[in-house]
Write a protein that holds these residues in place. Structure first.
Motif, mmCIF file in Angstrom:
data_model
loop_
_atom_site.group_PDB
_atom_site.id
_atom_site.type_symbol
_atom_site.label_atom_id
_atom_site.label_comp_id
_atom_site.label_asym_id
_atom_site.label_seq_id
_atom_site.Cartn_x
_atom_site.Cartn_y
_atom_site.Cartn_z
ATOM 1 N N GLN A 19 74.494 115.206 53.231
ATOM 2 C CA GLN A 19 74.265 113.762 53.342
ATOM 3 C C GLN A 19 75.022 113.002 52.257
ATOM 4 N N GLN A 20 74.987 113.514 51.029
ATOM 5 C CA GLN A 20 75.675 112.834 49.924
ATOM 6 C C GLN A 20 77.187 112.817 50.134
ATOM 7 N N ALA A 21 77.736 113.898 50.639
ATOM 8 C CA ALA A 21 79.184 113.941 50.899
ATOM 9 C C ALA A 21 79.574 112.927 51.964
ATOM 10 N N ILE A 22 78.785 112.840 53.012
ATOM 11 C CA ILE A 22 79.069 111.876 54.085
ATOM 12 C C ILE A 22 78.990 110.450 53.550
ATOM 13 N N ARG A 23 77.950 110.169 52.758
ATOM 14 C CA ARG A 23 77.813 108.825 52.160
ATOM 15 C C ARG A 23 78.994 108.510 51.244
ATOM 16 N N ALA A 24 79.400 109.484 50.439
ATOM 17 C CA ALA A 24 80.515 109.258 49.511
ATOM 18 C C ALA A 24 81.808 108.958 50.265
ATOM 19 N N SER A 37 96.870 108.918 60.206
ATOM 20 C CA SER A 37 97.587 109.774 59.261
ATOM 21 C C SER A 37 96.710 110.219 58.087
ATOM 22 N N HIS A 38 95.477 109.740 58.025
ATOM 23 C CA HIS A 38 94.557 110.126 56.960
ATOM 24 C C HIS A 38 93.366 110.881 57.539
ATOM 25 N N SER A 39 92.915 111.864 56.812
ATOM 26 C CA SER A 39 91.727 112.613 57.221
ATOM 27 C C SER A 39 90.671 112.529 56.139
ATOM 28 N N GLU A 40 89.433 112.468 56.560
ATOM 29 C CA GLU A 40 88.307 112.554 55.645
ATOM 30 C C GLU A 40 87.745 113.961 55.799
ATOM 31 N N ILE A 41 87.723 114.692 54.684
ATOM 32 C CA ILE A 41 87.384 116.113 54.742
ATOM 33 C C ILE A 41 86.183 116.404 53.844
ATOM 34 N N ILE A 42 85.248 117.165 54.387
ATOM 35 C CA ILE A 42 84.136 117.694 53.601
ATOM 36 C C ILE A 42 84.268 119.210 53.624
ATOM 37 N N VAL A 43 84.132 119.823 52.456
ATOM 38 C CA VAL A 43 84.072 121.275 52.365
ATOM 39 C C VAL A 43 82.634 121.632 52.007
ATOM 40 N N LEU A 44 81.961 122.290 52.935
ATOM 41 C CA LEU A 44 80.580 122.719 52.739
ATOM 42 C C LEU A 44 80.599 124.208 52.436
ATOM 43 N N PHE A 96 78.863 113.551 62.009
ATOM 44 C CA PHE A 96 80.038 113.359 61.150
ATOM 45 C C PHE A 96 81.327 113.637 61.915
ATOM 46 N N LYS A 97 81.369 114.734 62.647
ATOM 47 C CA LYS A 97 82.601 115.117 63.351
ATOM 48 C C LYS A 97 82.950 114.129 64.459
ATOM 49 N N LYS A 98 81.951 113.562 65.117
ATOM 50 C CA LYS A 98 82.197 112.643 66.229
ATOM 51 C C LYS A 98 82.426 111.203 65.780
ATOM 52 N N ASP A 99 82.055 110.897 64.542
ATOM 53 C CA ASP A 99 82.155 109.535 64.029
ATOM 54 C C ASP A 99 83.586 109.009 64.087
ATOM 55 N N ARG A 100 84.516 109.836 63.694
ATOM 56 C CA ARG A 100 85.944 109.470 63.723
ATOM 57 C C ARG A 100 86.762 110.712 64.035
ATOM 58 N N LYS A 101 87.903 110.513 64.655
ATOM 59 C CA LYS A 101 88.752 111.660 65.007
ATOM 60 C C LYS A 101 89.333 112.339 63.780
ATOM 61 N N ASN A 102 89.437 111.617 62.671
ATOM 62 C CA ASN A 102 90.053 112.196 61.478
ATOM 63 C C ASN A 102 89.022 112.787 60.512
ATOM 64 N N HIS A 103 87.821 113.027 60.979
ATOM 65 C CA HIS A 103 86.816 113.715 60.161
ATOM 66 C C HIS A 103 86.953 115.218 60.344
ATOM 67 N N ILE A 104 87.051 115.929 59.241
ATOM 68 C CA ILE A 104 87.156 117.389 59.282
ATOM 69 C C ILE A 104 86.064 117.969 58.398
ATOM 70 N N LEU A 105 85.340 118.920 58.949
ATOM 71 C CA LEU A 105 84.297 119.611 58.201
ATOM 72 C C LEU A 105 84.672 121.086 58.099
ATOM 73 N N ILE A 106 84.965 121.506 56.876
ATOM 74 C CA ILE A 106 85.310 122.902 56.594
ATOM 75 C C ILE A 106 84.070 123.563 56.014
ATOM 76 N N GLN A 116 76.000 132.362 58.852
ATOM 77 C CA GLN A 116 77.286 132.265 59.533
ATOM 78 C C GLN A 116 77.201 131.468 60.831
ATOM 79 N N ALA A 117 76.123 131.626 61.577
ATOM 80 C CA ALA A 117 75.979 130.910 62.846
ATOM 81 C C ALA A 117 75.939 129.397 62.620
ATOM 82 N N LEU A 118 75.156 128.955 61.645
ATOM 83 C CA LEU A 118 75.057 127.527 61.351
ATOM 84 C C LEU A 118 76.379 126.990 60.807
ATOM 85 N N LEU A 119 76.986 127.714 59.889
ATOM 86 C CA LEU A 119 78.247 127.260 59.302
ATOM 87 C C LEU A 119 79.357 127.196 60.341
ATOM 88 N N SER A 120 79.394 128.164 61.229
ATOM 89 C CA SER A 120 80.391 128.166 62.302
ATOM 90 C C SER A 120 80.185 126.970 63.224
#
Length: 142
Positions: A19-24, A37-44, A96-106, A116-120
């Protein structure tokens, strides 16, 4: 070396940091987030399974922590258990992923205890999920 030195404390809260990463990201105004041309990326990255939901007290305390406090053991250690937590996390990831096309969640699970199931499921695609049960495998992911 840093990964190998981490110690498990038996409690993993994935909801609050996600939640904090998404807010930030939503608050950051350093670039045009709508630009293709820009992506917003969260690494979990986690070493475990979500088993500790934040309480109202811990969420309030976390909201007021400074960056320096977050980097220490000053993070409140309150939790409660909720059987619907995984669905809440999956919903956060999907939103988060559906909010914008340039959102990437790693997502990275770096011990054999990682969910692993949840992270995948949370990762933007299969190529953005990494399972690294040891430091060598984690280094290879980078």
């Amino acid at each position: 070396q840093l990964v190998e030195s981490l110690e498990s404390r038996g409690q993993t809260n994935i909801i609050t940091p996600l939640q904090q990463a998404i807010r930030a990201l939503h608050a950051y105004k350093g670039f045009d987030a709508k630009s293709p041309s820009h992506s917003e990326i969260i690494v979990l990255m986690t070493d475990g399974q979500h088993n500790c939901d934040p309480t109202e007290e811990s969420e309030a305390a976390m909201a007021n922590l400074t960056d320096e406090q977050i980097q220490t053991d000053a993070v409140p250690d309150y939790c409660r258990h909720n059987s619907k937590s995984k669905m809440r996390i999956a919903d956060l990831c999907e939103t988060f992923k559906k909010d914008r096309k340039n959102h990437i969640l790693i997502t990275i699970g770096f011990t054999s205890k990682a969910d692993q199931a949840l992270l995948s499921r949370c990762a933007s695609s299969k190529q953005f999920f990494y399972f690294a049960p040891d430091a060598r495998t984690l280094q290879e992911a980078y």
